[in-house]
Design a protein around this motif. Structure first.
Motif, short mmCIF file in Angstrom:
data_model
loop_
_atom_site.label_atom_id
_atom_site.label_comp_id
_atom_site.label_asym_id
_atom_site.label_seq_id
_atom_site.Cartn_x
_atom_site.Cartn_y
_atom_site.Cartn_z
N GLN A 23 0.77 -1.30 0.09
CA GLN A 23 -0.07 -0.09 -0.02
C GLN A 23 0.87 1.31 -0.11
N LEU A 24 0.21 2.07 -0.76
CA LEU A 24 0.96 3.44 -0.86
C LEU A 24 0.06 4.71 -0.25
N ILE A 25 0.38 5.70 0.51
CA ILE A 25 -0.61 6.86 0.71
C ILE A 25 0.19 8.09 0.29
N THR A 26 -0.33 8.81 -0.36
CA THR A 26 0.11 10.20 -0.74
C THR A 26 -0.07 11.40 0.36
N TYR A 27 0.55 12.22 0.29
CA TYR A 27 0.41 13.37 1.37
C TYR A 27 -0.74 14.22 1.40
N LYS A 28 -1.63 13.75 0.15
CA LYS A 28 -2.92 14.36 0.19
C LYS A 28 -4.00 13.41 0.54
N GLY A 29 -3.56 12.05 0.89
CA GLY A 29 -4.39 11.16 1.70
C GLY A 29 -4.95 10.10 0.74
N LYS A 30 -4.68 10.19 -0.58
CA LYS A 30 -5.07 9.12 -1.37
C LYS A 30 -4.17 7.84 -1.20
N ARG A 31 -4.97 6.81 -1.12
CA ARG A 31 -4.45 5.36 -0.74
C ARG A 31 -4.40 4.69 -2.11
N TYR A 32 -3.32 3.96 -2.32
CA TYR A 32 -3.20 3.08 -3.66
C TYR A 32 -2.57 1.57 -3.26
N HIS A 33 -3.46 0.45 -3.85
CA HIS A 33 -3.14 -0.72 -3.39
C HIS A 33 -2.35 -1.42 -4.65
N PHE A 34 -1.49 -2.42 -4.05
CA PHE A 34 -0.67 -3.31 -5.17
C PHE A 34 -0.67 -4.57 -4.96
N ASP A 35 -0.80 -5.52 -6.01
CA ASP A 35 -0.54 -6.95 -5.72
C ASP A 35 0.65 -7.64 -5.60
N ALA A 36 1.70 -6.56 -5.84
CA ALA A 36 3.18 -7.11 -5.87
C ALA A 36 4.17 -5.93 -5.49
N ILE A 37 5.37 -6.01 -5.01
CA ILE A 37 6.14 -4.90 -4.92
C ILE A 37 6.63 -4.38 -5.96
N GLU A 38 6.85 -4.94 -6.93
CA GLU A 38 7.17 -4.71 -8.42
C GLU A 38 6.20 -3.64 -8.92
#
Length: 128
Positions: free
Chosen positions: A50-65
């Protein structure tokens, strides 16, 4: 009149302080969300990132790559990045603290063989 104003100020600050807490990773159900990079369903939680931006948007990924490619393509900085502990899918580790290895013994969803571990000792059996 002043009591009404004081009450509104207290409510405003209470809501503000509740939303100022430390950002935490979200728990997902298998197949509930698609990867923000490749659009595959996230089904193997050992690789969920998971990644979250400074604006609060969250992104999900199925792999590190997928996360790495997404960051390179979008060229923005994240507030926080979490990777799932390969040995415990209920545990998230910040990417900075995780031990990320590349191994032919690991079959990640995108095939790069990247996995995150909490300690170096945990990763030893998967290394060559």
């Amino acid at each position: 009149m002043w009591f009404k104003s004081l009450k509104l100020i207290c409510i405003f600050f209470t809501v503000g302080f509740i939303n100022c807490g430390d950002v935490q990773p979200e728990r997902l159900t298998v197949g509930e969300i698609k990867c923000s990079h490749c659009s595959m369903n996230i089904v193997d939680m050992r690789f969920h990132t998971q990644l979250i931006t400074y604006k609060g948007k969250r992104y999900h990924f199925d792999a590190i790559e997928c996360l790495d490619q997404f960051q390179n393509d979008k060229n923005f900085k994240a507030q926080k990045i979490w990777v799932t502990n390969y040995l415990d899918t209920n545990e998230f580790i910040t990417k900075e603290k995780a031990i990320i290895i590349h191994s032919d013994k690991i079959r990640s969803p995108m095939g790069a063989g990247l996995a995150a571990f909490k300690t170096h000792e945990d990763s030893i059996p998967f290394q060559k």
